[in-house]
Design an enzyme around this catalytic site. Structure first.
Site, PDB file in Angstrom:
ATOM      1  CD  GLU A 195      47.501  45.666  40.365  1.00  0.00           C
ATOM      2  OE1 GLU A 195      46.709  45.800  41.110  1.00  0.00           O
ATOM      3  OE2 GLU A 195      48.378  46.539  39.919  1.00  0.00           O
ATOM      4  CE  LYS A 244      31.489  42.144  34.958  1.00  0.00           C
ATOM      5  NZ  LYS A 244      32.291  41.518  36.260  1.00  0.00           N
ATOM      6  N   GLY A 249      41.885  41.611  39.088  1.00  0.00           N
ATOM      7  CA  GLY A 249      41.050  40.978  40.039  1.00  0.00           C
ATOM      8  C   GLY A 249      41.847  39.583  40.509  1.00  0.00           C
ATOM      9  CB  SER A 250      40.732  36.527  41.905  1.00  0.00           C
ATOM     10  OG  SER A 250      40.063  35.706  40.862  1.00  0.00           O
ATOM     11  CG  ASN A 289      39.164  46.248  44.950  1.00  0.00           C
ATOM     12  OD1 ASN A 289      38.894  45.906  43.713  1.00  0.00           O
ATOM     13  ND2 ASN A 289      40.364  46.185  45.405  1.00  0.00           N
TER      14      ASN A 289
END
Length: 477
Positions: free
Chosen positions: A249, A173, A227-228, A150
């Site tokens: 986070e 990555k 990420g999630s 994002n």
């Protein structure tokens, strides 16, 4: 005209992957370039290169070199700023102003961490007669960095810059959805002459074999992931096998709390931006709007009108108020969630696909009013231009609703009362709480989440400690 092709950067060398992937413009669905798609083999090479650089170069002990390299990287990013903005906008879907905001916030972050490389916060004391103690902060080793799509440039730098400043080396990555942008970042890294080969290694992956290796391999010593929450839990569980520290986070469902005495002329445009900036693909997006009952009718109408007026278009169109989401798959997923919300909420702004039969990723913003905090759209991170509208009676209910999800990344309090913001903020379980504002992030102040929004902190001096060990030295005379 041939399409651009980008490769991976490992040990100062450009590497191909096991396959060739395609990058697409989310505004058209058309292929705009190709990339070397990496996996476990490239990840293995990145880890090994970072390990050698940590052991065999002076990087871990030369803070002057670290500061110089980060400043040089900032200079090189400034030189290629316009290229980065244009490419990020085209590939990620951000409107140009949002892409510019990302890059223009990244460059000073590099410089701040360059300054951190020259600072220290150790202690020394004579704790017994003739016995002296001191603490020494030293780098942990190899940092594994996993970056989301994002905001790939700033979120990569937010992790790798403090890691480098601390003296770590990095295996990173990056996401396939922004492969061309990643490639330009790799060029900037490769052109940083003060950075020894192998200190910062980076690869782009569409699959899921390289990133897990970064987490599980004994050759990495600390993990930084953005990420999630679901993936964050998996990473933390795997890291526990080697007791690796993690900086995570994760997701957010940020409540934007609007009290009756708020300045609605100031609130509406900011909350509209909170829903639509980066097409809502932002962990701190204002995805929950909580409004006190005395102004609910007026505010409901104002927000409905504002969101309906948002112009959805290509990121490079100057008239665009919100660009597409990252790809067609995400657009379909988000649209389905809004359609399902009609069974338990009132659809104030339907939003939806701009071109239902198309291949693009254009999606209009949506607003759904719900009564119960247990509603799926309240509890689940949508990661798109969708917000819920909730009404509360008083301060106590506002706080209870704000804390009613498993997330705790950020929140916002809108009021003219001088005392209320601190009183309410103290009771909200969130890592960042803004007063009469949103998305104000400072490099000098720590950023992170409570509850299921993560562990650890980035930004600020604390970011350095995420990548350091503290050694107690005892000297007796």
């Amino acid at each position: 005209m041939s399409l651009p092709h980008v490769r991976n950067l490992v040990d100062g060398t450009w590497l191909d992957g096991h396959a060739v992937g395609e990058s697409r413009d989310p505004a058209t669905g058309k292929v705009i370039g190709t990339f070397a798609d990496a996996g476990a083999v490239t990840a293995r090479a990145a880890i090994d290169a970072a390990r050698r650089a940590f052991r065999e170069t002076g990087w871990a002990r030369d803070r002057e070199l670290r500061a110089r390299a980060l400043h040089e990287m900032a200079d090189r990013m400034q030189q290629r700023r316009d290229e980065l903005v244009a490419l990020l906008s085209r590939e990620n879907g951000k409107k140009l102003a949002d892409a510019a905001m990302e890059i223009d916030s990244t460059i000073p972050k590099l410089r701040y961490n360059a300054a951190l490389a020259l600072t220290d916060a150790g202690r020394a004391a004579e704790l017994a007669d003739g016995s002296y103690s001191m603490t020494l902060h030293q780098p942990i080793g190899v940092a594994a960095v996993i970056v989301p799509w994002n905001s790939p440039v700033i979120l990569a730098v937010r992790s790798f810059a403090p890691a480098l400043a601390a003296g770590c080396t990095v295996a990173m990555k990056m996401p396939a959805q922004t492969a061309l942008t990643n490639g330009l970042l790799y060029e900037i890294i490769a052109g940083t002459t003060a950075l020894p080969p192998g200190v910062l290694n980076a690869f782009t992956e569409s699959g899921n074999s390289g990133a897990p290796l970064l987490v599980s391999d004994p050759g990495t010593d600390v993990i930084s992931y953005t990420g999630s929450t679901a993936v964050g839990r998996l990473i933390m569980a795997e890291a526990a096998r080697h007791l690796k520290p993690c900086s995570l986070e994760l997701g957010g469902k940020s409540p934007m709390i609007v009290f009756e005495d708020a300045d609605l002329d100031a609130v509406v445009p900011v909350l509209t931006a909170a829903v639509t900036t980066f097409a809502g693909q932002f962990c701190m997006a204002g995805s929950r709007i909580l409004v006190q009952e005395g102004i609910a009718d007026e505010f409901r109408q104002r927000m409905t009108t504002a969101l309906q007026a948002v112009v959805v278009g290509a990121g490079d169109d100057p008239d665009t108020g919100m660009g597409p989401v990252v790809d067609r798959e995400q657009a379909l997923r988000i649209d389905t969630l809004v359609a399902e919300a009609a069974s338990y909420g009132k659809i104030l702004v339907r939003g939806g696909l701009v071109n239902p039969d198309g291949v693009d990723a254009f999606l209009r913003p949506s607003l759904v009013e719900v009564d119960e905090v247990s509603a799926p759209l309240v509890q689940r991170e949508v990661f798109g231009p969708v917000a819920t509208f909730e009404v509360f009676a008083d301060e106590a209910e506002a706080i209870a609703r704000a804390n009613a999800t498993e997330y705790g990344l950020a929140a916002s309090v809108w009021t003219r009362d001088v005392d209320r913001p601190l009183r309410v903020a103290r009771e909200i379980d969130a890592g960042t709480v803004w007063t009469n504002g949103w998305a104000v992030i400072r490099d000098q102040m720590e950023e992170g989440g409570f509850k299921q929004s993560g562990v650890g902190r980035l930004n600020g001096p604390r970011a350095l400690s995420e990548f350091q060990e503290i050694k107690h030295l005892v000297h007796s005379v």
